[in-house]
Design a protein around this motif. Structure first.
Motif, PDB file in Angstrom:
ATOM      1  N   CYS A  20      10.280   3.220  -5.380  1.00  0.00           N
ATOM      2  CA  CYS A  20      11.155   2.296  -6.116  1.00  0.00           C
ATOM      3  C   CYS A  20      10.307   1.132  -6.620  1.00  0.00           C
ATOM      4  O   CYS A  20       9.354   0.723  -5.943  1.00  0.00           O
ATOM      5  CB  CYS A  20      12.216   1.702  -5.197  1.00  0.00           C
ATOM      6  SG  CYS A  20      13.314   2.907  -4.489  1.00  0.00           S
ATOM      7  N   GLY A  21      10.674   0.591  -7.753  1.00  0.00           N
ATOM      8  CA  GLY A  21      10.028  -0.621  -8.268  1.00  0.00           C
ATOM      9  C   GLY A  21       8.523  -0.441  -8.402  1.00  0.00           C
ATOM     10  O   GLY A  21       8.023   0.524  -9.002  1.00  0.00           O
ATOM     11  N   THR A  22       7.802  -1.361  -7.801  1.00  0.00           N
ATOM     12  CA  THR A  22       6.338  -1.325  -7.864  1.00  0.00           C
ATOM     13  C   THR A  22       5.791  -0.012  -7.308  1.00  0.00           C
ATOM     14  O   THR A  22       4.842   0.568  -7.856  1.00  0.00           O
ATOM     15  CB  THR A  22       5.785  -2.536  -7.077  1.00  0.00           C
ATOM     16  OG1 THR A  22       6.142  -3.707  -7.808  1.00  0.00           O
ATOM     17  CG2 THR A  22       4.289  -2.494  -6.898  1.00  0.00           C
ATOM     18  N   ALA A  23       6.394   0.460  -6.242  1.00  0.00           N
ATOM     19  CA  ALA A  23       5.915   1.708  -5.619  1.00  0.00           C
ATOM     20  C   ALA A  23       6.119   2.889  -6.573  1.00  0.00           C
ATOM     21  O   ALA A  23       5.309   3.824  -6.596  1.00  0.00           O
ATOM     22  CB  ALA A  23       6.647   1.933  -4.303  1.00  0.00           C
TER      23      ALA A  23
ATOM     24  N   SER B  86       7.241  -1.191   2.629  1.00  0.00           N
ATOM     25  CA  SER B  86       7.972  -1.493   3.865  1.00  0.00           C
ATOM     26  C   SER B  86       8.189  -0.268   4.732  1.00  0.00           C
ATOM     27  O   SER B  86       8.323  -0.367   5.941  1.00  0.00           O
ATOM     28  CB  SER B  86       9.334  -2.079   3.508  1.00  0.00           C
ATOM     29  OG  SER B  86      10.093  -1.111   2.772  1.00  0.00           O
ATOM     30  N   GLY B  87       8.272   0.899   4.081  1.00  0.00           N
ATOM     31  CA  GLY B  87       8.607   2.118   4.822  1.00  0.00           C
ATOM     32  C   GLY B  87      10.067   2.167   5.221  1.00  0.00           C
ATOM     33  O   GLY B  87      10.474   3.004   6.038  1.00  0.00           O
ATOM     34  N   GLU B  88      10.894   1.283   4.668  1.00  0.00           N
ATOM     35  CA  GLU B  88      12.304   1.227   5.061  1.00  0.00           C
ATOM     36  C   GLU B  88      13.249   1.294   3.867  1.00  0.00           C
ATOM     37  O   GLU B  88      14.462   1.192   4.052  1.00  0.00           O
ATOM     38  CB  GLU B  88      12.594  -0.082   5.829  1.00  0.00           C
ATOM     39  CG  GLU B  88      11.768  -0.299   7.085  1.00  0.00           C
ATOM     40  CD  GLU B  88      12.046   0.711   8.198  1.00  0.00           C
ATOM     41  OE1 GLU B  88      13.064   1.435   8.105  1.00  0.00           O
ATOM     42  OE2 GLU B  88      11.224   0.802   9.130  1.00  0.00           O
TER      43      GLU B  88
HETATM   44  C1  F6R Z   1       8.342  -5.570  -6.799  1.00  0.00           C
HETATM   45  C2  F6R Z   1       8.806  -5.137  -5.502  1.00  0.00           C
HETATM   46  C3  F6R Z   1       9.798  -4.040  -5.414  1.00  0.00           C
HETATM   47  C4  F6R Z   1       9.354  -3.022  -4.354  1.00  0.00           C
HETATM   48  C5  F6R Z   1      10.451  -1.964  -4.130  1.00  0.00           C
HETATM   49  C6  F6R Z   1      10.015  -0.898  -3.161  1.00  0.00           C
HETATM   50  O1  F6R Z   1       7.403  -6.587  -6.731  1.00  0.00           O
HETATM   51  O2  F6R Z   1       8.366  -5.643  -4.500  1.00  0.00           O
HETATM   52  O3  F6R Z   1       9.984  -3.426  -6.642  1.00  0.00           O
HETATM   53  O4  F6R Z   1       8.172  -2.436  -4.799  1.00  0.00           O
HETATM   54  O5  F6R Z   1      11.613  -2.576  -3.654  1.00  0.00           O
HETATM   55  O6  F6R Z   1       9.757  -1.417  -1.901  1.00  0.00           O
HETATM   56  P1  F6R Z   1       8.935  -0.603  -0.840  1.00  0.00           P
HETATM   57  O7  F6R Z   1       7.559  -0.444  -1.375  1.00  0.00           O
HETATM   58  O8  F6R Z   1       8.971  -1.441   0.404  1.00  0.00           O
HETATM   59  O9  F6R Z   1       9.610   0.720  -0.662  1.00  0.00           O
END
Ligand code: F6R
Length: 612
Positions: free
Chosen positions: A304-307, A353-355
């Motif tokens: 999601c998002g950055t990932a 976060s893994g969550e």
């Molecule tokens: C952007 C950001 C979010 C996370 C996304 C996924 O700066 O922090 O887009 O990348 O919520 O979160 P994780 O990587 O924890 O699964």
């Protein structure tokens, strides 16, 4: 990243240690512990969970009265968060207790060596080998000479470490050493302190001494003596700290985001180097046999998002290097779209976060269909890490700022490693390409450092742009992948409307948004498509756009087409997002700062999205 504190003086050690650890909780907070010398022996109390859990145990059940102690707050690397994996770690006969920040890269071979000598280990950690080695050499070859023992252990361990050590035979001393992990000594009046970072000791002293790499320090309540590895005494300078506590927690940076941006070279180094053995990628975490890996015919990249943006970059990379069919998708779409999955599908899940709820659901969907799931995760022991078939951890340390930066860079580095590894396994790249990619991979931390040195240029461009209402990021191939991330960074912390498009899509609609003065950031580093991007730049310039062109050093032709330019170091083209993203994390940061935004906690956002 973990936090270390130590106290030696006439007061009870526990209150100081707890107070110091509280200031270091930003470095890790999945478990904590203390070791106190008292009653002729070393006493240890440790507990999984936040520091408050440890404080509760110490208050209620196990008050420790000694005046010498070391403490630790943990960010799990080797072994999930648990009481037994928490620090301090004891040697077999409880002669030594150790707290550690860093990673002992050769711990497996050392553990095997000690195992053959009959030494039994209690934990899954890399740190325990240090405690066991200390006792082993102290009782053996070093004949009870403590400094020789410490120097011997330092010659055996590889990786990074800051260590606080206490020994049952020295009830009036704390020993400390470091290599590539921070450690400072605080100078008190009839007492002395040890810490990973300054905030832990600022309530007692502003006089500090920094331990340098491969130096040993011996602390008593009235003295601090320093030695080099040859055990020759060395002189050290005392420094007076002028900062206040609030800024010190951020290491002197005004925001966690800026601190984390600057931590990227180190985070990438820590993620990559333990996985390179004899110049080759060793991904011991992947449990699939070489034969099964060769049978994989499709890879999904999910996050999601950055990932998710890491997955978009990975798609281009894997198609080029591994010559395999791939798809990148956001987890919230993937989980409901009935994707075609079977046992020959590999699913690569990315999550800091893994969550993240959607990502976890996507993982479960993939496993339900028998696909092999490898996750790239930052938080050890998180749900995604636990439920994946294999997990490759990014060693970025805790990411506090809501806007993700160092997680992205380390996730990209892991993707490059998997791609090179699979390409080599499939025979899809030549030996020369392999060597070139390996050299570039290992040079990435320095290249990222190089881009960080250009901060002033970025600040200048931010000062010209911070009043904009809209911005557009364009690029092709991996330059498009990084456009997505640069655009997200800007919008989430500065609240400026921004979009990312592929260069080729402009004339299919988005170009109608360009009017005189519209800001366009054009990534044009991907060599093969440089001319195509120049054409796109011309198209938006012809409609009055103000363009910042980004390309690799030496491609000065761009200057005649753009208003501003930014040059990034040359790397293998699929690694370009790693050097291109950093200036635009800084750009988003400075634009948000100039607009007076709450950078570390942007409106409406949370660090870990555990609900759908
Ligand atoms: C952007 C950001 C979010 C996370 C996304 C996924 O700066 O922090 O887009 O990348 O919520 O979160 P994780 O990587 O924890 O699964």
């Amino acid at each position: 990243m973990c936090g270390i504190v130590g106290y030696i003086g006439d007061d009870r050690a526990v209150p100081f240690l707890l107070q110091g650890l509280e200031k270091l909780e930003y470095r890790g907070y999945d478990s904590a512990g203390v070791a106190i010398y008292g009653g002729g022996k070393i006493n240890i109390v440790k507990a999984k969970g936040r520091l408050s859990v440890l404080a509760g145990v110490l208050d209620n059940n196990k008050p420790l009265m000694g005046t010498l102690g070391i403490g630790h707050t943990r960010w799990a690397t080797h072994g999930a968060p648990s009481d037994v994996n928490s620090h301090p770690h004891l040697s077999e006969n409880e002669k030594f207790a150790v707290v550690h920040n860093g990673i002992i890269e050769n711990y497996l071979s050392l553990k095997e060596y000690l195992g053959k000598k009959g030494i039994e280990f209690q934990s899954e950690t890399d740190t325990e080998v240090v405690a066991q080695l200390l006792e082993y050499y102290y009782n053996g070859e070093c004949e009870g000479k403590i400094l020789d023992t410490i120097a011997k252990v330092m010659s055996k361990v590889e990786g990074s470490y800051a260590l606080g050590i206490i020994c049952e035979d020295y009830p009036d001393r704390i020993f400390c050493v470091r290599k590539d992990s921070p450690l400072i000594i605080g100078k008190g009046d009839g007492e002395n302190y040890l810490a990973s970072d300054i905030p832990a000791i600022l309530s007692r002293t502003r006089e500090i001494v920094r331990i340098k790499d491969k130096e040993i320090c011996v602390l008593t309540k009235n003295s601090m003596d320093f030695y080099n590895l040859d055990l020759e005494p060395i002189e050290k300078e005392t420094e007076t700290i002028e900062w206040d506590i609030a800024s010190a927690e951020k290491g002197g940076y005004p925001h966690f985001m800026l601190k984390e941006i600057h931590e990227q070279p180190d985070a990438v180094r820590k993620t990559v180097s333990p996985r390179i053995k004899d110049g080759r990628i060793a991904l011991d975490e992947i449990s699939l046999t070489a034969e099964k890996l060769r049978n994989i015919n499709k890879i999904y990249f999910i996050g999601c998002g950055t990932a998710y943006h890491v997955g978009v970059a990975a798609k281009y990379t894997f198609e080029k290097l591994v010559r395999i069919q791939t798809e990148a998708d956001v987890a919230s779409e993937f989980r409901y779209r009935e994707p075609l999955l079977d046992e020959n599908t590999l699913v690569l899940i990315t999550s800091q976060s893994g969550e993240t709820a959607d990502t976890l659901a996507a993982l479960r969907e993939a496993k339900k269909h028998g696909s092999h799931v490898i996750s790239i995760v930052n938080v050890v022991g998180s749900t995604i890490a636990n439920e994946s078939d294999d997990v490759i951890y990014t060693w970025a340390g805790p990411e506090i700022s809501v806007a993700s930066t160092k997680a992205y860079s380390t996730q990209l580095a892991v993707m490059y490693m998997i791609a090179i590894y699979l390409a080599d396994l499939k025979g899809a790249i030549s030996a020369e390409d392999y060597d070139k990619y390996m050299a570039d991979l290992q040079a990435l931390p320095e290249k990222i450092e190089e881009t960080l040195r250009e901060t002033e240029k970025i600040q200048y461009f931010a000062s010209k742009s911070f009043n904009a209402n809209d911005m557009y990021f364009i690029g092709r191939n991996v330059d498009y992948a990084v456009s997505l991330e640069a655009s997200l960074k800007l919008k989430e912390i500065s609240y400026i409307h921004s979009e990312a498009y592929t260069g080729g899509e402009l004339k299919h609609g988005p170009i109608s948004l360009i009017e005189p003065g519209t800001l366009v950031i054009a990534f044009a580093s991907y060599g093969k498509l440089f001319d195509k991007m120049l054409s796109n730049i011309k198209e938006v310039k012809a409609r009055g756009a103000v363009v910042l062109g980004v390309t690799t050093q030496g491609r000065t032709e761009i200057e005649s087409e753009t208003d501003f330019d930014f040059y990034v170091p040359e790397v293998s083209d699929f690694m370009l997002p790693s050097v291109e993203v950093v200036p635009f994390q800084l750009f988003a940061y400075y634009v948000a700062a100039m607009r007076g935004c709450d950078i570390d906690k942007p409106r409406n956002l949370a660090k870990s999205v555990t609900v759908e």
